[in-house]
Design a protein around this motif. Structure first.
Motif, PDB file in Angstrom:
ATOM      1  N   ASP A 209       0.853  -1.183   0.000  1.00 18.14           N
ATOM      2  CA  ASP A 209       0.000   0.000   0.000  1.00 18.14           C
ATOM      3  C   ASP A 209       0.889   1.233   0.000  1.00 18.14           C
ATOM      4  O   ASP A 209       1.844   1.323   0.786  1.00 18.14           O
ATOM      5  CB  ASP A 209      -0.904   0.030   1.230  1.00 18.14           C
ATOM      6  CG  ASP A 209      -2.088  -0.912   1.110  1.00 18.14           C
ATOM      7  OD1 ASP A 209      -2.703  -0.946   0.028  1.00 18.14           O
ATOM      8  OD2 ASP A 209      -2.389  -1.625   2.085  1.00 18.14           O
ATOM      9  N   ILE A 210       0.579   2.187  -0.875  1.00 13.09           N
ATOM     10  CA  ILE A 210       1.282   3.468  -0.921  1.00 13.09           C
ATOM     11  C   ILE A 210       0.239   4.540  -0.660  1.00 13.09           C
ATOM     12  O   ILE A 210      -0.691   4.721  -1.458  1.00 13.09           O
ATOM     13  CB  ILE A 210       1.973   3.677  -2.279  1.00 13.09           C
ATOM     14  CG1 ILE A 210       2.929   2.516  -2.573  1.00 13.09           C
ATOM     15  CG2 ILE A 210       2.726   5.000  -2.300  1.00 13.09           C
ATOM     16  CD1 ILE A 210       3.537   2.552  -3.964  1.00 13.09           C
ATOM     17  N   PHE A 211       0.354   5.231   0.455  1.00 15.09           N
ATOM     18  CA  PHE A 211      -0.698   6.141   0.886  1.00 15.09           C
ATOM     19  C   PHE A 211      -0.073   7.374   1.519  1.00 15.09           C
ATOM     20  O   PHE A 211       1.148   7.443   1.717  1.00 15.09           O
ATOM     21  CB  PHE A 211      -1.632   5.441   1.880  1.00 15.09           C
ATOM     22  CG  PHE A 211      -0.911   4.803   3.034  1.00 15.09           C
ATOM     23  CD1 PHE A 211      -0.626   5.511   4.187  1.00 15.09           C
ATOM     24  CD2 PHE A 211      -0.490   3.475   2.970  1.00 15.09           C
ATOM     25  CE1 PHE A 211       0.042   4.928   5.254  1.00 15.09           C
ATOM     26  CE2 PHE A 211       0.175   2.883   4.030  1.00 15.09           C
ATOM     27  CZ  PHE A 211       0.447   3.613   5.170  1.00 15.09           C
ATOM     28  N   CYS A 212      -0.932   8.339   1.854  1.00 10.67           N
ATOM     29  CA  CYS A 212      -0.420   9.547   2.502  1.00 10.67           C
ATOM     30  C   CYS A 212      -0.383   9.344   4.015  1.00 10.67           C
ATOM     31  O   CYS A 212       0.629   8.990   4.564  1.00 10.67           O
ATOM     32  CB  CYS A 212      -1.262  10.773   2.126  1.00 10.67           C
ATOM     33  SG  CYS A 212      -0.443  12.334   2.572  1.00 10.67           S
ATOM     34  N   GLY A 244      -4.417   6.367  -1.384  1.00 12.41           N
ATOM     35  CA  GLY A 244      -3.392   6.097  -2.380  1.00 12.41           C
ATOM     36  C   GLY A 244      -3.709   4.921  -3.285  1.00 12.41           C
ATOM     37  O   GLY A 244      -4.803   4.822  -3.834  1.00 12.41           O
ATOM     38  N   LEU A 245      -2.757   4.017  -3.407  1.00 12.03           N
ATOM     39  CA  LEU A 245      -2.920   2.885  -4.314  1.00 12.03           C
ATOM     40  C   LEU A 245      -2.310   1.626  -3.726  1.00 12.03           C
ATOM     41  O   LEU A 245      -1.451   1.678  -2.841  1.00 12.03           O
ATOM     42  CB  LEU A 245      -2.291   3.194  -5.676  1.00 12.03           C
ATOM     43  CG  LEU A 245      -0.782   3.494  -5.721  1.00 12.03           C
ATOM     44  CD1 LEU A 245       0.015   2.241  -6.024  1.00 12.03           C
ATOM     45  CD2 LEU A 245      -0.474   4.548  -6.771  1.00 12.03           C
ATOM     46  N   LEU A 246      -2.781   0.500  -4.234  1.00 18.47           N
ATOM     47  CA  LEU A 246      -2.231  -0.813  -3.904  1.00 18.47           C
ATOM     48  C   LEU A 246      -1.451  -1.285  -5.118  1.00 18.47           C
ATOM     49  O   LEU A 246      -2.013  -1.407  -6.214  1.00 18.47           O
ATOM     50  CB  LEU A 246      -3.338  -1.802  -3.560  1.00 18.47           C
ATOM     51  CG  LEU A 246      -2.923  -3.273  -3.394  1.00 18.47           C
ATOM     52  CD1 LEU A 246      -2.059  -3.454  -2.154  1.00 18.47           C
ATOM     53  CD2 LEU A 246      -4.144  -4.176  -3.330  1.00 18.47           C
ATOM     54  N   LEU A 247      -0.175  -1.546  -4.933  1.00 22.35           N
ATOM     55  CA  LEU A 247       0.688  -2.036  -6.008  1.00 22.35           C
ATOM     56  C   LEU A 247       0.976  -3.500  -5.731  1.00 22.35           C
ATOM     57  O   LEU A 247       1.428  -3.855  -4.643  1.00 22.35           O
ATOM     58  CB  LEU A 247       1.977  -1.228  -6.030  1.00 22.35           C
ATOM     59  CG  LEU A 247       2.898  -1.410  -7.234  1.00 22.35           C
ATOM     60  CD1 LEU A 247       2.256  -0.812  -8.476  1.00 22.35           C
ATOM     61  CD2 LEU A 247       4.250  -0.754  -6.963  1.00 22.35           C
ATOM     62  N   SER A 248       0.694  -4.375  -6.700  1.00 29.16           N
ATOM     63  CA  SER A 248       0.871  -5.806  -6.472  1.00 29.16           C
ATOM     64  C   SER A 248       1.537  -6.465  -7.664  1.00 29.16           C
ATOM     65  O   SER A 248       1.239  -6.133  -8.826  1.00 29.16           O
ATOM     66  CB  SER A 248      -0.468  -6.485  -6.170  1.00 29.16           C
ATOM     67  OG  SER A 248      -1.366  -6.333  -7.257  1.00 29.16           O
ATOM     68  N   ARG A 249       2.432  -7.400  -7.361  1.00 24.62           N
ATOM     69  CA  ARG A 249       3.051  -8.208  -8.407  1.00 24.62           C
ATOM     70  C   ARG A 249       2.286  -9.522  -8.488  1.00 24.62           C
ATOM     71  O   ARG A 249       2.207 -10.272  -7.511  1.00 24.62           O
ATOM     72  CB  ARG A 249       4.514  -8.474  -8.087  1.00 24.62           C
ATOM     73  CG  ARG A 249       5.221  -9.239  -9.198  1.00 24.62           C
ATOM     74  CD  ARG A 249       6.650  -9.550  -8.849  1.00 24.62           C
ATOM     75  NE  ARG A 249       7.309 -10.243  -9.953  1.00 24.62           N
ATOM     76  CZ  ARG A 249       8.532 -10.705  -9.903  1.00 24.62           C
ATOM     77  NH1 ARG A 249       9.256 -10.565  -8.819  1.00 24.62           N
ATOM     78  NH2 ARG A 249       9.048 -11.316 -10.949  1.00 24.62           N
ATOM     79  N   GLU A 250       1.730  -9.812  -9.672  1.00 28.11           N
ATOM     80  CA  GLU A 250       0.899 -10.990  -9.855  1.00 28.11           C
ATOM     81  C   GLU A 250       1.450 -11.844 -10.998  1.00 28.11           C
ATOM     82  O   GLU A 250       2.476 -11.512 -11.594  1.00 28.11           O
ATOM     83  CB  GLU A 250      -0.548 -10.555 -10.106  1.00 28.11           C
ATOM     84  CG  GLU A 250      -1.083  -9.679  -8.962  1.00 28.11           C
ATOM     85  CD  GLU A 250      -2.496  -9.189  -9.186  1.00 28.11           C
ATOM     86  OE1 GLU A 250      -3.201  -9.757 -10.056  1.00 28.11           O
ATOM     87  OE2 GLU A 250      -2.906  -8.234  -8.487  1.00 28.11           O
ATOM     88  N   ARG A 251       0.763 -12.931 -11.301  1.00 30.09           N
ATOM     89  CA  ARG A 251       1.275 -13.869 -12.299  1.00 30.09           C
ATOM     90  C   ARG A 251       1.455 -13.226 -13.664  1.00 30.09           C
ATOM     91  O   ARG A 251       2.383 -13.540 -14.394  1.00 30.09           O
ATOM     92  CB  ARG A 251       0.327 -15.069 -12.420  1.00 30.09           C
ATOM     93  CG  ARG A 251       0.266 -15.935 -11.168  1.00 30.09           C
ATOM     94  CD  ARG A 251      -0.743 -17.059 -11.351  1.00 30.09           C
ATOM     95  NE  ARG A 251      -0.841 -17.897 -10.165  1.00 30.09           N
ATOM     96  CZ  ARG A 251      -1.683 -18.910 -10.047  1.00 30.09           C
ATOM     97  NH1 ARG A 251      -2.509 -19.206 -11.056  1.00 30.09           N
ATOM     98  NH2 ARG A 251      -1.718 -19.628  -8.944  1.00 30.09           N
TER      99      ARG A 251
END
Length: 349
Positions: A209-212, A244-251
């Motif tokens: 999670d990237i948020f303020c 903010g946003l959720l950054l995820s590495r997926e298949r």
């Protein structure tokens, strides 16, 4: 007492429902199907649903399980996850394929093949798809920002990007590649205009999670990064970052889920059509997800460069909060945006 408690939870749910997009398709039309679904939920599932809906996904919430195998009757013509998303998030939603499950859900990936399915509406996002016709910002190519804007006094050069001189100077990417040995899959830099604020944030877990500033949750808190003098525009933009946003590495690559209440704008070498000139900028609305990077496609971009510019790093994603950039905006380059991220992806071996 048991019935009155459940009735109270259902009343709390109905107070949170979305306004209808049209009188013919209002929440009242979904009421019989919704009540039929609520009756199937156990007490703990109903309480979890109330908590998730009332918090609007601000904090972590548990899965709300519904049995898969039960046939859909006339009172429930919609799959349960679509029904709840229409009630509490997107009234115009029609089909399950418009949704993407988030990595925080136990039904995500291989966990979604059991006898029950999670229907928590805040464990789902809506897929961002190209608009038809495409908006102006996706028709234009992305020019290299830091080769055409004068260097601001006291600012540091970007970690990666383009170079009109044709050389490859990318210390940020070099560090990102070498970090594969310790399990890091990306590093995140936060920028305010042309000045990087704070150190690179290293990501080891599958999602971040990237948020303020939030009262709860963990991840990359931009509110903790101290800067010297901030302009009014930066303060105003930071106020729009929110969750903010959720950054995820997926298949299939890297995904970004917009958790804030304002749009984000994304640029990546793999977002454009095959053979496209330059990098498009895509707008991602609140509650929507976008695949911002495709590991399979990036293999064909080795040595990619925009005509007239030097080589560009094909393993970098850039995200601006609330402000778009490009020829169709007042900000021609991302370095003219008050708050933005540079995501340096490690190359898989």
């Amino acid at each position: 007492m048991f019935r009155s408690r459940r009735a109270g939870l259902v009343r709390r749910l109905w107070r949170q429902r979305c306004p209808a997009p049209s009188p013919e398709d209002g929440p009242g039309a979904l009421k019989p199907a919704a009540h039929a679904l609520f009756k199937k939920l156990k007490d703990e599932e109903l309480e979890l649903l109330v908590q998730a809906v009332e918090s609007r996904g601000a904090g972590p919430s548990g899965c709300v399980w519904v049995a898969r195998a039960e046939p859909r009757g006339p009172k429930q013509a919609l799959p349960p996850q679509v029904l709840l998303c229409r009630l509490f998030r997107w009234p115009d939603l029609r089909h399950p394929h418009e949704l993407k499950r988030l990595s925080c859900c136990q039904s995500f990936g291989g966990g979604g093949e059991g006898p029950a399915l999670c229907c928590n509406p805040h464990h789902l996002s809506r897929l961002a798809v190209p608009e038809t016709p495409p908006p102006p910002y996706s028709k234009t190519s992305f020019s290299c920002p830091w080769t055409e804007v004068p260097e601001a006094p006291g600012s540091s050069p970007p970690e990666s990007g383009c170079s009109t001189r044709g050389d490859w100077r990318d210390p940020g990417l070099a560090r990102s590649r070498s970090s594969l040995r310790d399990g890091c899959w990306c590093k995140v830099a936060y920028w305010e205009y042309r000045t990087r604020v704070g150190r690179l944030y290293t990501v080891h877990q599958a999602s971040v999670d990237i948020f303020c500033e939030l009262p709860q949750g963990s991840g990359f808190s931009l509110g903790q990064l101290q800067a010297g003098r901030r302009s009014t525009a930066v303060h105003r933009a930071r106020g729009k970052i929110g969750r903010g946003l959720l950054l995820s590495r997926e298949r299939d690559g890297v995904w970004a889920y917009n958790r804030s209440e304002h749009p984000i704008f994304v640029s990546s070498p793999t977002l454009g059509a095959p053979g496209a000139r330059g990098l498009p900028v895509r707008k991602v609305l609140p509650g929507y997800s976008l695949q911002v990077f495709d590991y399979e496609r990036v293999g064909s971009l080795a040595g990619w460069r925009k005509p007239g510019d030097g080589p560009c790093d094909p393993h970098t994603v850039r995200v601006s909060f609330a402000k778009g950039w490009g020829p169709c905006y007042s900000r021609p380059f991302i370095t003219a945006c008050p708050c933005w991220l540079e995501i340096l992806l490690a190359q898989p071996r």
